[in-house]
Write a protein that holds these residues in place. Structure first.
Motif, mmCIF file in Angstrom:
data_model
loop_
_atom_site.group_PDB
_atom_site.id
_atom_site.type_symbol
_atom_site.label_atom_id
_atom_site.label_comp_id
_atom_site.label_asym_id
_atom_site.label_seq_id
_atom_site.Cartn_x
_atom_site.Cartn_y
_atom_site.Cartn_z
ATOM 1 N N GLY B 88 0.836 -1.201 0.000
ATOM 2 C CA GLY B 88 0.000 0.000 0.000
ATOM 3 C C GLY B 88 0.862 1.239 0.000
ATOM 4 O O GLY B 88 1.849 1.323 0.717
ATOM 5 N N VAL B 90 0.472 5.152 0.641
ATOM 6 C CA VAL B 90 -0.507 6.094 1.178
ATOM 7 C C VAL B 90 0.090 7.483 1.258
ATOM 8 O O VAL B 90 1.241 7.655 1.650
ATOM 9 N N PHE B 255 -0.806 -0.862 -4.388
ATOM 10 C CA PHE B 255 -2.123 -0.296 -4.135
ATOM 11 C C PHE B 255 -1.956 1.143 -3.649
ATOM 12 O O PHE B 255 -1.475 1.387 -2.545
ATOM 13 N N VAL B 263 -6.360 0.784 3.044
ATOM 14 C CA VAL B 263 -5.035 0.241 2.778
ATOM 15 C C VAL B 263 -4.672 -0.788 3.837
ATOM 16 O O VAL B 263 -4.075 -1.816 3.555
ATOM 17 N N SER B 267 -3.520 -4.344 2.434
ATOM 18 C CA SER B 267 -2.079 -4.424 2.192
ATOM 19 C C SER B 267 -1.357 -5.342 3.156
ATOM 20 O O SER B 267 -1.753 -5.507 4.315
ATOM 21 N N ILE B 270 2.774 -1.311 4.200
ATOM 22 C CA ILE B 270 2.299 0.034 3.864
ATOM 23 C C ILE B 270 3.486 0.987 3.836
ATOM 24 O O ILE B 270 4.325 0.981 4.732
#
Lengths: 406, 356, 368
Positions: B88, B90, B255, B263, B267, B270
């Motif tokens: 993920g 972010v 992602f 997430v 995930s 991350i």
């Protein structure tokens, strides 16, 4: 020294030497300034802060400079293309008086005569050199130019030297009475401008409100009516309603209803109306169509919804928010409207026998007058590029989102 | 999807300004540019991981030229994507998360550093054949399902477009078989194939978008905010699909999202990105248990909790970049504990160690 | 529909700001009449924050648009009343009738701050036009007030900012300006139509905090439209869940989160990724929301509902009273219905989330 003195100073032959020097110095200064600003690092200029610096580093100034540069390139390209295209025509028939063939002693003499005519007009030799010469001729600085060549000596004729601000050549020998092309165009342009400006005003005065109403009452009666009108204008060839209007106005004048007199008179505004209305009929439809479209775009945007939620009245939303924002992209269409009125009127000017810009081209094309066509192209290119330039810069000022850097 | 990148890549490569500031050993870059298909030995960022690295970003710099001036969006990116994981990414809008995804897809050129895919360089100039191979192996899922599907072609055509481009089928029957398989996999019915995108709801369109990517049997899918434009109840369907493909087909996902709660669910690891820099990278569980970087904390507390009492009583942390003093002591991206990286300078590292 | 008639005096100590009764809204589209809002009744109390939750197409935006007469031109109120300060808003027709309501008494903030402001007008002039219109100020007073408003929404250096154009701002800053405009006339009601959906999470929390603080300061009633249950939990006092053009459940925020009664609310809550166990598939709602092209018979949610009863397909359920503050529109609450337990995930919501919060020591006991 008032403006008249100044212009007479520059137009007269007397101060010829001084004028040339002044002109070249001014041009050199401008060129230097442009090179300095564009090429020299911005930071060098930015170090100190005064009015001049703020002016030349203003984004709008840069933007204008860039646009002017690209405008000059456009004019140059337009000129080059027409110049070489027209050169492919057979021009002997137009410029060499075939009546002289029998009068002159031999065919060589006629050929000699013909060559000298062509040379004095600036073609028949190396096209690149002639093109450069032509460019030099049209740069608006005072200059002395040889306009006729003595066929026997192949030198410039004694009386051939002329003093010109802008030289576009002469019409064919048969029509020599009217003087050189540049001054003819200068003389004819105001006539076209008179009724063309009127036509533009009519287009704006009727087209804008019509578009606004159509957008405001979308899908109501007035919108449908307007749409019908736009389709009508698009569907019918322009010549047809030119003739319809012409017949109408002629009939009115013959029946002594002098609302729209058809005899064009530069000093009588009323006589400008007939060609202006004929021309504006299509233009109104075009403007109304675009105004309606831009207005609808704006009406459906979120900030209009928010303005409504703020409690503003519909009229206030329309005028303060919608119309204002819709006009910005439309300011570009204004220059188009003006140009099309000025040049797109070859038929109208012939129809109403107006001694204008458009009718000059019509006559020139009929008579295969290469020099006139070329001259008209020079003027129309310059005028259209300038009006687009003004519209672009105006739009950049009106819309804060347009960045001047591009 | 990846159409105009070649031209762009080549053009900008000439102006390349490579910045070498390496704390992770990499091969000589000059050599890379000459031999592309050569295998490199990529040393994984995490010394403790036995997972296979699929994608490795090494000192990658991404930016745009604006009037001949390079605007750097991602200054120096080091990141490993392991095979079969969902990573993920972010961050806020403008943090560069989408840019990273696009650089991986070669839509945006890199301005320095190297991206490796299975130990082969995939950034910069590549032979045509390798570029084609990559397009097959790396696919993308877009944010806005209505904007990324051609309204004038039917679903059958949209899904099989990739198959056609790479001739991944034997005959018409085989193609149809593959298409109906993939549409069934995303939970739509074969009769949907003859329909057009506008006849579907947002969630269904996103599933068509996923089917289009998955039919190529890619190894890696870059999912750029695939659920942001969807309703809550439909999000779950799309998330389930992604999870299904990861588990059943062993696909790897990058992602990209701005919503940490989503997430976290999807995930394995991350990466939190702020202003083009990854500030923290850890397994999803660990990141929520022990967030170290103040920005991660701010992001975690900002996510609304669907519980009135918790949400109304929660303490919000606000992140201000000026809380770091990096004037002398420069920050580095360090593995502070097993598989947990954080961007910090020496002083901060000591503080963070105490928290663990 | 008599069953929608709710006893408005349930919380009798509270004053009602807006009272909606049997409201129906229709849209004309390609010759079809779409019944988009179907007999909705709701009381909104003074000073509260009510959240209206639902999927796109549930009618939540249309419902609140009727309060300001901002329905699209093909939509109209076919029946029902909206009582606001002794006036029936459903009866107002022309935009002139609305002028004393819109912006002045009921203000609206829209979803996308990027497009809510006129791009060609300076921020100051967009605030000033409202102040001059509704509060009759002159230019100087209005400018002073505009600066003050910008300061209230915590925009730094407001004296300089009023001369800026909207494109110079980020989304969060623009939404602050929009809020400042909405609050310019001390409205009684503020409708927030997904005001943070287009914003980043960190900016979202700031904007929500700002709205909460301003509400304390100005004492307006907030109607908050959203599909994000996390936002609802943070900001709302009461929640109304909409589905298929109807309110299917409403109650205090605790009722909805801790004691949800409608299967649709259960489904919404259980599809939250925050609640899923590791490695477990998320539950989601099968099928599509109802299309308004066909007449909806029975319960609109029935085709997607695991717990649907036979009667759901035949007759529309009435609004059942669960407590003084809590109502739900499902046959499951009927005495004759089989007892159905809500999904486990929904029952354990609080416990589950508590374990997720980092700083859970600060939060008290959350078991319900």
């Amino acid at each position: 020294m008032n403006f008249k003195d100044l212009s007479s100073f520059f137009m007269s032959e007397k101060n010829y030497q001084t004028q040339i020097i002044i002109s070249y110095v001014v041009i050199a200064l401008i060129a230097l300034a442009i090179i300095f600003i564009v090429l020299v690092n911005k930071n060098v200029i930015m170090k100190k802060n005064n009015a001049f610096r703020r002016f030349i580093t203003h984004p709008l100034f840069y933007y204008s400079l860039k646009r002017i540069g690209s405008a000059l390139i456009s004019v140059f390209l337009a000129l080059a293309i027409t110049f070489f295209l027209l050169r492919m025509q057979d021009l002997e028939a137009t410029y060499c008086d075939s009546g002289l063939k029998s009068k002159l002693p031999s065919i060589e003499a006629w050929n000699n005569y013909c060559a000298s005519v062509k040379r004095s007009l600036g073609f028949g030799g190396n096209p690149i050199v002639e093109f450069l010469q032509y460019l030099y001729n049209i740069i608006p600085i005072p200059k002395k130019i040889c306009t006729s060549i003595n066929p026997t000596t192949a030198q410039c004729a004694e009386e051939g030297w002329g003093f010109y601000l802008m030289y576009l050549g002469y019409p064919a020998a048969s029509d020599n009475s009217s003087g050189d092309i540049a001054s003819t165009i200068f003389a004819r342009l105001p006539n076209s401008f008179r009724w063309g400006a009127l036509a533009t005003i009519i287009q704006i005065v009727i087209g804008y409100p019509l578009g606004v109403l159509m957008a405001k009452y979308q899908d109501k009666f007035i919108d449908k009516l307007g749409k019908g009108y736009i389709i009508l204008v698009d569907a019918i060839p322009g010549l047809l309603y030119y003739y319809i209007f012409f017949t109408l106005f002629t009939q009115l004048t013959y029946n002594h209803i002098n609302l729209f007199p058809i005899n064009f008179d530069p000093n009588n505004v009323q006589t400008w109306l007939a060609p202006a209305i004929t021309s504006a009929f299509a233009g109104v439809a075009g403007i109304a169509y675009w105004v309606r479209r831009y207005m609808l775009n704006e009406i459906n945007s979120d900030y209009v919804k928010f303005a409504r939620a703020k409690g503003l009245s519909e009229n206030k939303i329309m005028f303060k928010h919608v119309l204002r924002n819709a006009i910005v992209p439309l300011s570009r269409s204004l220059s188009t409207a003006f140009i099309s009125c000025l040049f797109g009127s070859f038929f109208i000017e012939s129809m109403y026998s107006i001694e204008g810009f458009g009718s000059y081209l019509t006559v020139a094309v009929q008579k295969k007058e290469f020099m006139i066509v070329q001259g008209v192209v020079v003027f129309s290119a310059i005028i259209s590029v300038i009006s687009y330039l003004i519209a672009d810069i105006a739009m950049a000022i009106a819309d804060p989102r347009i960045s001047f850097s591009d | 999807m990846i159409k105009h990148d070649e031209v762009l890549n080549e053009n900008i490569d000439n102006k390349k300004t490579v910045e070498f500031n390496v704390n992770i050993p990499i091969d000589n870059l000059k050599k890379d540019n000459q031999k592309s298909s050569e295998e490199h030995d990529i040393i994984p960022m995490s010394k403790n991981s036995d997972k296979k690295v699929l994608v490795a970003f090494r000192d990658v710099k991404i930016g745009f030229y604006n009037h001949n001036q390079l605007a750097v969006i991602v200054p120096k990116l080091n990141l490993d994507i392991y095979e079969g994981e969902v990573l993920g990414l972010v961050g806020e809008s403008g943090s560069g998360k989408t840019t990273i995804g696009r650089a991986l897809l070669r839509i945006i050129p890199t301005q320095g550093g190297t991206i490796y895919y299975r130990n082969k360089r995939i950034s910069g100039k590549l032979p045509h054949g390798e570029k084609r191979e990559l397009k097959k192996k790396i696919q993308m899922i877009f944010q806005d399902p209505s904007a990324c599907l051609n309204d004038r072609s039917n679903v059958d055509y949209i899904i099989s477009e990739g198959l056609r481009a790479f001739h991944l089928y034997e005959n018409e029957q085989d193609r149809l078989h593959k298409v109906s398989n993939s549409i069934a996999e995303v939970g739509l019915r074969p009769e949907h194939l003859s329909r057009f995108p506008h006849e579907f709801s947002g969630g269904q369109r996103q599933r068509i978008g996923i089917a289009r990517s998955v039919i190529m049997n890619p190894e890696l899918i870059v999912a750029d905010e695939p659920i942001s434009a969807l309703d809550v109840s439909i999000r779950a369907q799309v998330l389930n699909l992604i999870r299904k493909f990861q588990q059943e087909k062993k696909m790897t996902f990058l992602f990209i999202a701005h919503d940490l709660s989503v997430v976290k669910y999807i995930s394995d690891r991350i990466a939190v990105i702020y202003h083009g820099k990854i500030v923290e990278l850890a397994s999803a569980k660990r990141l929520f248990e022990k967030p170290l970087h103040p920005y991660t904390k701010a992001l975690l507390t900002a996510v609304p909790i669907p519980d009135p009492r918790l949400e109304k009583n929660k303490k919000i942390e606000i992140y201000d970049g000026s809380c770091h003093d990096y004037s002398v002591d420069k920050p580095e991206f360090v593995e502070i504990e097993e598989n947990h990286f954080v961007l910090a300078n020496k002083k901060e590292l000591e503080e963070y160690r105490k928290l663990l | 529909m008599q069953e929608n008639d709710i006893n408005v005096k349930t919380e009798n100590e509270r004053e009602i700001e807006i009272s909606v009764k049997d409201l129906s809204v229709c849209f004309l589209s390609h010759g079809n009449k779409l019944h988009v809002i179907r007999n909705v009744s709701l009381d909104i109390y003074k000073g509260e924050t009510i959240a209206i939750v639902g999927e796109s197409g549930s009618g939540k935006s249309v419902f609140t648009k009727t309060f300001t007469g901002m329905l699209e031109s093909n939509g109209y109120i076919s029946s029902g009343t909206i009582m606001f300060q002794n006036e029936d808003l459903a009866k107002l027709k022309t935009s002139k009738d609305w002028l004393h309501i819109r912006g002045k008494k009921i203000a609206t903030i829209f979803q996308d701050p990027m497009t809510s402001l006129n791009p060609l007008l300076r921020i100051g002039s967009q605030i000033i036009e409202v102040l001059r219109l509704h509060r009759g100020m002159n230019k100087e007073e209005a400018e002073k007030e505009a600066i003050e408003l910008l300061r209230r929404v915590r925009i730094p250096e407001p004296e300089k900012r009023i001369h800026d154009f909207p494109f110079m701002y980020s989304g969060g800053m623009r939404q602050r300006v929009v809020i400042a405009i909405a609050l310019a006339c001390n409205p009684d009601v503020l409708i927030c139509d997904e005001p943070t959906t287009a914003l980043d999470v960190t900016v979202q929390t700031q904007i929500l905090e700002l709205i909460k603080d301003l509400q304390k300061e100005y004492n307006f009633t907030t109607i908050f439209i959203t599909h994000d249950l996390g936002v609802v939990a943070g900001i709302a006092d009461r929640v109304a869940v909409m589905y298929g053009g109807q309110i299917v459940e409403y109650g205090s925020v605790e009722d909805i989160f801790y004691r949800p009664a409608h299967p649709y609310t259960w489904a919404l809550l259980s599809s939250l990724p925050q609640l899923a166990d590791d490695g477990e598939a998320l539950s989601y709602i099968h099928g599509n929301p109802p299309s308004f092209n066909e007449e909806i018979v029975g319960d609109a949610f029935a085709p997607r509902n695991k717990y649907a009863l036979k009667i759901d397909y035949i007759q529309e359920p009435p609004m059942f009273k669960i407590s003084d503050s809590h109502y739900a529109k499902t046959w499951l609450l009927d005495k004759r219905a089989p007892k159905v337990e809500p999904p486990k995930i929904v029952q354990n919501l609080s416990k589950k989330l508590n374990s997720m919060v980092i700083d859970n020591k600060k939060v008290g006991d959350n078991s319900d």
